[in-house]
Design an enzyme around this catalytic site. Structure first.
Site, PDB file in Angstrom:
ATOM      1  N   HIS A  82       0.817  -1.215   0.000  1.00 27.77           N
ATOM      2  CA  HIS A  82       0.000   0.000   0.000  1.00 27.77           C
ATOM      3  C   HIS A  82       0.851   1.265   0.000  1.00 27.77           C
ATOM      4  O   HIS A  82       0.453   2.276  -0.570  1.00 27.77           O
ATOM      5  CB  HIS A  82      -0.970  -0.016   1.192  1.00 27.77           C
ATOM      6  N   HIS A 239     -10.089  -1.719  -4.223  1.00 24.96           N
ATOM      7  CA  HIS A 239      -8.885  -2.088  -3.485  1.00 24.96           C
ATOM      8  C   HIS A 239      -7.983  -2.971  -4.338  1.00 24.96           C
ATOM      9  O   HIS A 239      -6.751  -2.901  -4.239  1.00 24.96           O
ATOM     10  CB  HIS A 239      -9.195  -2.773  -2.154  1.00 24.96           C
ATOM     11  N   ASP A 243      -4.091  -2.389  -5.034  1.00 30.70           N
ATOM     12  CA  ASP A 243      -3.045  -3.411  -4.931  1.00 30.70           C
ATOM     13  C   ASP A 243      -2.272  -3.541  -6.239  1.00 30.70           C
ATOM     14  O   ASP A 243      -1.045  -3.696  -6.230  1.00 30.70           O
ATOM     15  CB  ASP A 243      -3.668  -4.775  -4.577  1.00 30.70           C
ATOM     16  N   HIS A 266      -1.698 -10.364  -5.649  1.00 30.00           N
ATOM     17  CA  HIS A 266      -0.267 -10.050  -5.622  1.00 30.00           C
ATOM     18  C   HIS A 266       0.572 -11.082  -6.373  1.00 30.00           C
ATOM     19  O   HIS A 266       1.463 -10.733  -7.132  1.00 30.00           O
ATOM     20  CB  HIS A 266       0.235  -9.961  -4.181  1.00 30.00           C
TER      21      HIS A 266
HETATM   22 ZN   LIG Z   1      -4.147  -4.516  -0.383  1.00 26.98          ZN
END
Ligand SMILES: [Zn+2]
Length: 303
Positions: A82, A239, A243, A266
């Site tokens: 973040h 969100h 990311d 991720h």
């Molecule tokens: Zn995140």
């Protein structure tokens, strides 16, 4: 990216919070850095080479729950995503991020606090030109219905779609042409999220000990448990965009191209960067490095 020159912060600035994993106090200081430093993390509780972590896709050790960087000494630093998103989203190229301990503070689970810090510190231009990574042809990675794609585009756009077997999250999508204004207004405030049953499972394994309704949206069935509800109707998908901004920043330079994630996270985003840089026809530096002949003797005038 609006600036043609590299940037850094005008002054240093700090914040305190708690670590998502340990639940213990975590602090962070952002410091100005010189041209071509990129984002360099420094653990002030370690010594020598173990202190430094380069924020690059090839230094990622683990992507379970958060993005963890490692270095040649085998030390690790968790939950960098973040802060990376805030720096990249606002167009900060060079910074040293000092952290005392193994993880960054989670703050409210979004990038809002980091955006606030960066804006308080201020952004200044350096003399050197900014280099971007331009996507030249489509690169895609995927597995089991998850997909992450980069396509050529003159703009920097990020779109994410998620499909959850949960009635409150279900299928949602968010996508933006990414500018500092868009990042600040549409993306930075979107919080990380989880399902109540997942949270209970993690706690039982001693994970996410710092996780609470103060730093994540928690969903149980069709209910959002947080007082005040959601910040955006599609906060979950936003969100994922946040990311992705942070993950793509691990390229080490801004990426000019269109990112599309379908149930991506991720791990897949980092794999996408590896696939991009493994194919030298898929990307180029923009502007291109100075060709060697430009440094050579000027051509003799013809008689
Ligand atoms: Zn995140």
């Amino acid at each position: 990216m609006t600036s043609a020159r590299q940037t850094t912060l005008k002054s240093a600035i700090s914040c305190n919070g708690i670590g998502l994993h340990s639940g213990e106090r975590a602090s962070m200081t952002l410091r100005p850095a010189t041209t071509n430093t990129g984002v360099l993390f420094e653990r002030t509780d370690l010594v020598n080479g173990a202190r430094l972590f380069r924020a690059r896709y090839d230094q990622v050790a683990d992507t379970f729950l958060c993005t963890t960087l490692t270095n040649a000494s085998g030390a690790t630093l968790s939950t960098v995503e973040h802060v990376m998103a805030a720096l990249s989203g606002l167009g900060v190229d060079n910074v040293v991020v000092e952290v005392h301990g193994p993880e960054l503070p989670i703050m409210d689970g979004s990038a809002e606090a980091f955006v606030f810090l960066i804006e308080c510190a201020g952004i200044v231009e350096l003399a050197a030109p900014r280099r971007s990574v331009r996507v030249l042809r489509e690169v895609e990675v995927g597995e089991g219905g998850k997909r992450a794609t980069l396509r050529p585009s003159p703009l920097r756009s990020i779109a994410c779609e998620i499909v959850y077997d949960n009635p409150r999250i279900a299928r949602q999508r968010a996508g933006f042409v990414m500018t500092p204004e868009t990042f600040r207004n549409e993306v930075a405030r979107a919080r990380t999220f989880g399902l109540m049953e997942e949270v209970e499972g993690l706690r039982a394994h001693g994970l996410a000990l710092g996780g609470s309704l103060d730093n994540a949206v928690v969903v149980q069935g069709d209910r959002v448990l947080n007082e005040g509800g959601l910040r955006f109707h599609n906060e979950f998908a936003r969100h994922k965009v946040l990311d992705a901004v942070g993950d793509l920043a691990l390229a080490g330079a801004p990426i000019v191209g269109a990112f599309e994630g379908h149930c991506s996270g991720h791990a897949l985003n980092v794999r996408l960067l590896k696939a991009l840089f493994a194919d030298e026809d898929a990307w180029c530096w923009d502007p291109a490095p100075m060709p060697v002949w430009q440094h050579a003797e000027p051509l003799a005038a013809t008689a």
